[in-house]
Structure formats: C-alpha cells, structure tokens
Design a protein around this motif. Structure first.
Motif, PDB file in Angstrom:
ATOM      1  N   GLU A 101      12.123 -16.428  -4.575  1.00 41.88           N
ATOM      2  CA  GLU A 101      11.712 -15.989  -5.912  1.00 41.88           C
ATOM      3  C   GLU A 101      12.589 -14.835  -6.393  1.00 41.88           C
ATOM      4  O   GLU A 101      12.947 -14.765  -7.570  1.00 41.88           O
ATOM      5  N   ILE A 102      12.937 -13.957  -5.482  1.00 47.16           N
ATOM      6  CA  ILE A 102      13.810 -12.842  -5.855  1.00 47.16           C
ATOM      7  C   ILE A 102      15.175 -13.358  -6.286  1.00 47.16           C
ATOM      8  O   ILE A 102      15.737 -12.918  -7.299  1.00 47.16           O
ATOM      9  N   VAL A 103      15.723 -14.312  -5.539  1.00 47.81           N
ATOM     10  CA  VAL A 103      17.015 -14.908  -5.891  1.00 47.81           C
ATOM     11  C   VAL A 103      16.944 -15.561  -7.260  1.00 47.81           C
ATOM     12  O   VAL A 103      17.837 -15.400  -8.101  1.00 47.81           O
ATOM     13  N   ILE A 140      22.174 -16.495  -2.010  1.00 48.34           N
ATOM     14  CA  ILE A 140      21.550 -17.218  -0.899  1.00 48.34           C
ATOM     15  C   ILE A 140      20.534 -16.285  -0.241  1.00 48.34           C
ATOM     16  O   ILE A 140      20.879 -15.175   0.177  1.00 48.34           O
ATOM     17  N   ALA A 141      19.290 -16.711  -0.160  1.00 49.87           N
ATOM     18  CA  ALA A 141      18.247 -15.889   0.446  1.00 49.87           C
ATOM     19  C   ALA A 141      18.560 -15.634   1.918  1.00 49.87           C
ATOM     20  O   ALA A 141      18.978 -16.537   2.645  1.00 49.87           O
ATOM     21  N   LEU A 142      18.373 -14.385   2.372  1.00 50.95           N
ATOM     22  CA  LEU A 142      18.682 -13.990   3.743  1.00 50.95           C
ATOM     23  C   LEU A 142      17.575 -13.103   4.308  1.00 50.95           C
ATOM     24  O   LEU A 142      16.823 -12.481   3.555  1.00 50.95           O
ATOM     25  N   THR A 143      17.539 -13.013   5.623  1.00 52.05           N
ATOM     26  CA  THR A 143      16.651 -12.061   6.280  1.00 52.05           C
ATOM     27  C   THR A 143      17.383 -11.248   7.350  1.00 52.05           C
ATOM     28  O   THR A 143      16.799 -10.341   7.929  1.00 52.05           O
ATOM     29  N   GLN A 144      18.661 -11.569   7.616  1.00 52.45           N
ATOM     30  CA  GLN A 144      19.402 -10.955   8.708  1.00 52.45           C
ATOM     31  C   GLN A 144      20.514 -10.030   8.210  1.00 52.45           C
ATOM     32  O   GLN A 144      21.086 -10.263   7.136  1.00 52.45           O
ATOM     33  N   PRO A 145      20.883  -9.008   8.990  1.00 51.35           N
ATOM     34  CA  PRO A 145      21.971  -8.103   8.594  1.00 51.35           C
ATOM     35  C   PRO A 145      23.365  -8.675   8.844  1.00 51.35           C
ATOM     36  O   PRO A 145      24.354  -8.038   8.473  1.00 51.35           O
ATOM     37  N   LEU A 146      23.479  -9.827   9.484  1.00 55.23           N
ATOM     38  CA  LEU A 146      24.733 -10.563   9.582  1.00 55.23           C
ATOM     39  C   LEU A 146      24.648 -11.783   8.678  1.00 55.23           C
ATOM     40  O   LEU A 146      23.555 -12.261   8.359  1.00 55.23           O
ATOM     41  N   LEU A 147      25.818 -12.300   8.301  1.00 55.90           N
ATOM     42  CA  LEU A 147      25.863 -13.415   7.365  1.00 55.90           C
ATOM     43  C   LEU A 147      26.006 -14.749   8.090  1.00 55.90           C
ATOM     44  O   LEU A 147      26.663 -14.833   9.135  1.00 55.90           O
ATOM     45  N   PRO A 148      25.414 -15.801   7.542  1.00 54.60           N
ATOM     46  CA  PRO A 148      25.628 -17.137   8.118  1.00 54.60           C
ATOM     47  C   PRO A 148      27.119 -17.451   8.192  1.00 54.60           C
ATOM     48  O   PRO A 148      27.864 -17.213   7.245  1.00 54.60           O
ATOM     49  N   GLY A 149      27.532 -17.966   9.331  1.00 56.84           N
ATOM     50  CA  GLY A 149      28.942 -18.273   9.532  1.00 56.84           C
ATOM     51  C   GLY A 149      29.702 -17.177  10.240  1.00 56.84           C
ATOM     52  O   GLY A 149      30.791 -17.421  10.778  1.00 56.84           O
ATOM     53  N   GLN A 150      29.161 -15.955  10.244  1.00 60.05           N
ATOM     54  CA  GLN A 150      29.816 -14.876  10.963  1.00 60.05           C
ATOM     55  C   GLN A 150      29.536 -14.972  12.464  1.00 60.05           C
ATOM     56  O   GLN A 150      28.477 -15.446  12.874  1.00 60.05           O
ATOM     57  N   LEU A 151      30.490 -14.497  13.263  1.00 62.27           N
ATOM     58  CA  LEU A 151      30.297 -14.423  14.697  1.00 62.27           C
ATOM     59  C   LEU A 151      29.045 -13.599  14.998  1.00 62.27           C
ATOM     60  O   LEU A 151      28.864 -12.504  14.470  1.00 62.27           O
ATOM     61  N   THR A 194      12.934  -6.551  15.469  1.00 63.38           N
ATOM     62  CA  THR A 194      11.716  -5.917  15.983  1.00 63.38           C
ATOM     63  C   THR A 194      11.415  -4.625  15.229  1.00 63.38           C
ATOM     64  O   THR A 194      10.262  -4.342  14.880  1.00 63.38           O
ATOM     65  N   ASP A 195      12.455  -3.859  14.941  1.00 62.78           N
ATOM     66  CA  ASP A 195      12.272  -2.554  14.305  1.00 62.78           C
ATOM     67  C   ASP A 195      12.183  -2.635  12.783  1.00 62.78           C
ATOM     68  O   ASP A 195      11.627  -1.719  12.160  1.00 62.78           O
ATOM     69  N   ALA A 196      12.768  -3.666  12.176  1.00 60.11           N
ATOM     70  CA  ALA A 196      12.732  -3.875  10.716  1.00 60.11           C
ATOM     71  C   ALA A 196      13.063  -2.610   9.933  1.00 60.11           C
ATOM     72  O   ALA A 196      12.265  -2.138   9.123  1.00 60.11           O
ATOM     73  N   PRO A 197      14.237  -2.030  10.118  1.00 55.60           N
ATOM     74  CA  PRO A 197      14.592  -0.824   9.371  1.00 55.60           C
ATOM     75  C   PRO A 197      14.867  -1.084   7.888  1.00 55.60           C
ATOM     76  O   PRO A 197      14.994  -0.137   7.105  1.00 55.60           O
ATOM     77  N   ALA A 198      14.977  -2.349   7.522  1.00 52.07           N
ATOM     78  CA  ALA A 198      15.263  -2.723   6.134  1.00 52.07           C
ATOM     79  C   ALA A 198      14.837  -4.168   5.929  1.00 52.07           C
ATOM     80  O   ALA A 198      14.541  -4.894   6.894  1.00 52.07           O
ATOM     81  N   ALA A 199      14.824  -4.561   4.682  1.00 52.15           N
ATOM     82  CA  ALA A 199      14.568  -5.964   4.330  1.00 52.15           C
ATOM     83  C   ALA A 199      15.818  -6.513   3.649  1.00 52.15           C
ATOM     84  O   ALA A 199      16.121  -6.141   2.508  1.00 52.15           O
ATOM     85  N   VAL A 200      16.564  -7.339   4.366  1.00 57.86           N
ATOM     86  CA  VAL A 200      17.719  -8.001   3.753  1.00 57.86           C
ATOM     87  C   VAL A 200      17.182  -9.088   2.829  1.00 57.86           C
ATOM     88  O   VAL A 200      16.367  -9.916   3.239  1.00 57.86           O
ATOM     89  N   LEU A 201      17.652  -9.092   1.575  1.00 55.83           N
ATOM     90  CA  LEU A 201      17.090 -10.004   0.579  1.00 55.83           C
ATOM     91  C   LEU A 201      17.959 -11.240   0.331  1.00 55.83           C
ATOM     92  O   LEU A 201      17.471 -12.358   0.387  1.00 55.83           O
ATOM     93  N   TYR A 202      19.246 -11.028   0.045  1.00 57.26           N
ATOM     94  CA  TYR A 202      20.091 -12.196  -0.240  1.00 57.26           C
ATOM     95  C   TYR A 202      21.563 -11.835  -0.154  1.00 57.26           C
ATOM     96  O   TYR A 202      21.936 -10.650  -0.203  1.00 57.26           O
ATOM     97  N   GLN A 203      22.383 -12.873   0.001  1.00 56.78           N
ATOM     98  CA  GLN A 203      23.834 -12.718  -0.020  1.00 56.78           C
ATOM     99  C   GLN A 203      24.321 -12.894  -1.439  1.00 56.78           C
ATOM    100  O   GLN A 203      23.969 -13.856  -2.131  1.00 56.78           O
ATOM    101  N   GLN A 204      25.154 -11.979  -1.859  1.00 55.34           N
ATOM    102  CA  GLN A 204      25.649 -11.963  -3.227  1.00 55.34           C
ATOM    103  C   GLN A 204      26.545 -13.170  -3.531  1.00 55.34           C
ATOM    104  O   GLN A 204      27.386 -13.553  -2.729  1.00 55.34           O
TER     105      GLN A 204
END
Length: 584
Positions: free
Chosen positions: A354-356, A365-376, A535-545
């Motif tokens: 919905e945010i996207v 692209i909606a995301l939840t991780q601090p690394l990007l899909p396709g990255q090592l 586990t710690d959730a220091p932030a909420a990653v929302l989406y890739q620009q």
C-alpha cells in the motif's frame, strides 16, 4: 551612266517595298488565324482545359509521393551524428566540482565533464575508465595504470599527478568534501606519469566504488587555497577529461550548455551539444517538454505519472533501478523505541504494498530487508511475518499497550504510544509518511508527520540524531557492504547509522564481510547480520526506489538499466543521438 544607276536604285526600292507589304499581310493573316483564332477557341473550352491541367497536377503530386514512398521502403532510418540534446534539470546549480557535489543537477553535469579512474556500466558493475588496476594478494594495495594519450579539455596531458592532487584535496579537511570519509586512512603514491598506487589500512571489498569520483586538474587548482575551493572560479568554468566540456555556464539564466569533446578517449560523442535547462519543479520540466522546449523532462517522479503529458505518445520512458531503499529509522536511544518488541510490531504492522502504491505510483519494490534482492548475502528467511490489523492489535495488547475507551493512543505505564516522524518535505517521502500514519492510526499508534527542507533535515535532525523516527532514503551502492549504515561505530555523525543500532553480533558479521573476498564467507557473514538485524528491528525497510527516465522518442542510444546513482544513466552518453537520416 548616272541615269542608269538611278534607274536601278528606284527599281530595287520598289521591289523591297512590295516584298515588305506581302510579308506584313502574310504575318497578319498567320497571327489572326493561328494565334488569335486559336486563343478564341481556347476561351470556348477553357473550363475543359482547366480540369485537365488540374488532373495533370494531381497526378504529378501523386507520382512524386509514390516515388518518395518507394524510396523510404527501399531505405531505413538510422541515427545521425550532430544536434543538441536538451534536458530539464530540477534544482539549482552553484558550481560544478566532482568532490564538492551540491545538488543532483550539479552531479549530473559533473558526470558529463569529468571522468573517474573507474565507472559503473549499465549493469552496476565497476569497469575501467581512466585506468585499469591490479590488486595485491592481501587486498590492501591497488595499482592503477592510467590510459595513455588522455588530455584535459584545455589540451594539457592527464597524469598520475592529477589523481594524487584530487585524493589529497578530498582528504584535506579544509576542502570540506563530503567524500572524505571514504578515503580516511588511505595512502597513495605516484610511480611515473601513468601509475598510481593506493594502499588501504585493511582490505575493503567496496573500495572501488570510491574510485568512480571525477578527477580534478592539478595545473588549474594547485594554487587555490583548499579553504576557498568551494568558491573557486574553476567551479563555474570546469575543465575535465569527460565526453563534454563547458560552453556556457549561466545558472542565473537557467541554462548550462556543454559541447562535445572532440578528443574524448572513448570517441567523440555523436551529439554536438548537451544542454541543461533549470526548473524549480518536475511539473515545470514536464510543461517545458510539452511546449517543445526540451528533449527530455528528466526523471518522472511518482506524482508526475498522472499528468497528461506523461502519457505523450512522443515521450519514451526508460524504467531503471537504483540500489536505494526508503527506510523508516527508529531511534534506539529513544525511551519507547529502545524496546525491540515494540519496534518489531511497528515494522510488521506496515502494509508495504500500500505504501508503494500510494507513495511511489508503483515505481518501487516492497522490501523488508536492509540488503537488496540480487545482492550477495540477501535472504528473506529471517524476515518476520507481517501482521494484519487484528493481529497487530493483539500483539500490542500482549506487549502491555492498552487502548482506553475513547482514546486515540495506547498507553503503558503512563506513557502514550505517540511519535513524531520527520522526513523531507514534498514528494514521495512525505506521501509515504502520511500512509504510515494512516495505517497506524486504527492500531492506537498516534503519529505526527513533520516535513522539512533537505538542509534542515540533515543539519537539524539527522546529524545530531534529533528525532524519534526518520523516513529517508539510503543508497547502498554496488557492493552489499552496509557497514556504514548499521555498525555501532557509525552511530554518531559523521557516520550514517541513523538508528544508532548497537549489536555485537551484527558488528562482528559486518566487520568480517567487508574485508573477506571469498563470496561464500561473505554470504555466511551477511546471513548472520540479517538474522541479528531482523531480531532487533532497528528500522523498517519499506521499498527499493525506482527510477524512470523520460525523453523524446527521437532520442536513441540510451542503454543504462541498473544504476548506482541517477547520473549513471550517462554511462554510454557518447552513443546518444537526436537526429535521424534515411539510408539504403
């Protein structure tokens, strides 16, 4: 004798007069019969002749069109060299200097004028530009071998001394370059005119990203005091080694004109000129395109997609991607947000799709991780499942957050579940912040959204970490090294660990992953980092620009797809064209 001559003369004269009268009568009869008579007949049939003449004219025009059509069928349209490409740039430009970027527009222009030791190709990979390189076995020493025959725009030969001067200027605190942190502790030395050796204090897999910075000419800047470099006249008349050189610098008149560099080492650009017209907003840029004032309106922002001109049949869109995430940072030093259980609930309760949709117009692209899909190192296996509203309410209740009857905010131990989120004014970040506010309101989470200009956001809120929540974008670059964003040593300015995240497990993983070159080792370390981070959730990653570049359909040669920064769309600028011609 005289009488005889007189007789002969008179007889000849009479014969001449008689012949003249005969010719005159014959001529008059011929004109009356064959000219005036025929013209009288034409007058009788003039309407008939006009119809025939019209038919002949129409047939001639049709024949010419048919011949032209046959020629086009037998020919093909090809791009031609020459012409001027005009791009609309949003924002102001104070000067052009690759180590002192002051706006997105100045960075774009700098990329066309200056070259780095390396650059990114269309797939986000580091490739040689001004130099090739070798790396030592321990990963600490990089030896760069410079191209031969490269010249500055003023004709002076390029050498390793220019590279050394540029790196010294970046490292000098008096220059106030924002790139200085990337070169801390780095040593270098020249070996002749065509070699420079750079030594790192420890191996760093992402180091080559820093070598894409544009190189400055020593011969024009060595006499400039580093404290005045930002105000130097050079920044209005820059000299580089890139594909275009400065022709007209007139930001007050909203125009900057560049002309092709005939000595560019990758070949003279096919465009004769590349000009920029400066506008205050992206809407102004689109209007300029609609009025045929520019070839390209530049980037199409999410809020521009609904405008009529964005669907212009002559506007071609080039969807590209950036390694940029929009992140909702939680300040771990805040009393309420120091609770990782609450941070988990806050992040998991967000509907990112919905945010996207509402904030980026589907460009992300909606995301939840601090690394990007396709990255090592990327994996989604540690991501906690999302919560619908009913489940989120139960999770808050279980965590001790009660919602009194008639109240809009939950309470716990006398504290209200109220936060202030600060972000950039206008555009998609503001829209995303308001969507977060809308989604949290039914859960009993009160959110006040505060939007401010970029300078104020950075100086007043980000650098001193003066916020509860911050919504901002971070560019991860081409390498998955996210040390600067999440390692505890980067929690204070000038570091960019904006959440002030502190985890021994995450720190150890990040420290090893950035110095080990073995892909399998790095994969394992990033796996450990993501486990701790989720586990710690220091932030909420929302989406890739997302990034959509638009231009008139007559422009060709644009091949960039995966960008590190928007300026990387100029990777193959020497092949761009705006003119066409027919050829057999």
């Amino acid at each position: 004798m005289f009488s005889y001559l007189q007789f002969r003369y008179r007889r000849s004269w009479r014969r001449l007069r008689r012949d003249t009268r005969l010719i005159a009568r014959w001529g008059q009869n011929y004109i009356n019969r064959h000219i005036w008579g025929k013209w009288h007949q034409v007058r009788l049939v003039r309407r008939f002749l006009l119809v025939w003449w019209l038919l002949i004219a129409v047939s001639a025009v049709g024949l010419l069109q048919q011949l032209g059509g046959l020629q086009r069928v037998a020919s093909r349209v090809v791009a031609a060299s020459g012409g001027t490409y005009i791009e609309a740039a949003v924002g102001d430009v104070q000067g052009i200097n690759p180590i002192l970027p002051d706006s997105a527009a100045s960075t774009d222009i700098s990329r066309l004028i200056f070259s780095g030791l390396t650059r990114y190709n269309s797939l986000r990979q580091i490739v040689p530009d001004l130099a090739t390189w070798d790396v030592s076995n321990d990963g600490k020493t990089y030896t760069f071998h410079l191209r031969h025959g490269v010249k500055w725009h003023d004709g002076v030969p390029f050498s390793s001394a220019d590279v050394a001067f540029t790196l010294t200027a970046i490292q000098n605190p008096d220059s106030r370059s924002p790139l200085a942190s990337s070169w801390q502790g780095v040593n270098f030395e020249t070996q002749g005119d065509d070699t420079i050796v750079i030594k790192l204090p420890q191996p760093l897999n992402s180091f080559l990203d820093s070598t894409t910075v544009g190189i400055l000419p020593r011969h024009l800047l060595e006499s400039v005091d580093p404290t005045t470099l930002r105000e130097a006249e050079f920044n209005q008349n820059p000299v580089g080694t890139g594909p275009f050189k400065m022709k007209t610098f007139a930001p007050a008149a909203k125009t900057i004109e560049l002309e092709a560099n005939p000595d560019y080492y990758l070949g003279r650009p096919r465009l004769a000129e590349f000009d920029f017209k400066l506008y205050d907003t992206s809407t102004d840029a689109l209007n300029a395109f609609a009025q045929h004032q520019v070839t390209s309106p530049g980037r199409l922002m999410p809020e521009d997609l609904g405008q009529d001109v964005a669907g212009d049949a002559h506007l071609t869109n080039y969807p590209m991607t950036l390694p940029e995430e929009k992140v909702l940072f939680f300040n771990a030093e805040n009393k309420l947000l120091s609770d990782k259980t609450l941070r988990q609930i806050l992040s998991r309760s967000l509907n990112r799709d919905e945010i996207v949709s509402r904030a980026s117009g589907g460009q992300a692209i909606a995301l939840t991780q601090p690394l990007l899909p396709g990255q090592l190192g990327y994996t989604n296996k540690y991501a906690l499942p999302s919560l619908d509203q009913a489940t989120a309410k139960s999770a808050l209740e279980n965590a001790g957050w009660a919602l009194p009857h008639g109240a809009t905010a939950r309470v716990k131990d006398g504290a209200k579940l109220q936060f202030t989120l600060v972000t950039l004014e206008g555009g998609e970040l503001s829209a995303a912040a308001n969507e977060v506010k809308r989604q949290w309101a039914p859960l009993g989470i009160e959110l006040t959204v505060k939007t401010v200009p970029r300078d104020q956001l950075q100086q007043t809120y980000m650098r001193p970490r003066n916020f509860q929540m911050l919504l901002y974008g971070v560019n991860l670059g081409s390498d998955p090294d996210v040390y600067s964003f999440w390692h505890s040593s980067q929690a204070k300015d000038p570091g960019v660990n904006l959440s002030q995240y502190n985890s021994a497990d995450a720190d150890r993983a990040l420290e090893t992953a950035r110095i080990k070159s073995d892909a399998s080792v790095r994969q394992g370390k990033y796996d450990a980092f993501l486990k701790a981070w989720n586990t710690d959730a220091p932030a909420a990653v929302l989406y890739q620009q997302g990034y959509v570049y638009a231009t008139r359909d007559t422009a060709t040669g644009i091949k960039a797809h995966r960008l590190v920064s928007p300026a990387d769309r100029f990777y193959d600028i020497q092949r761009w064209t705006v003119l066409q011609r027919f050829t057999r």
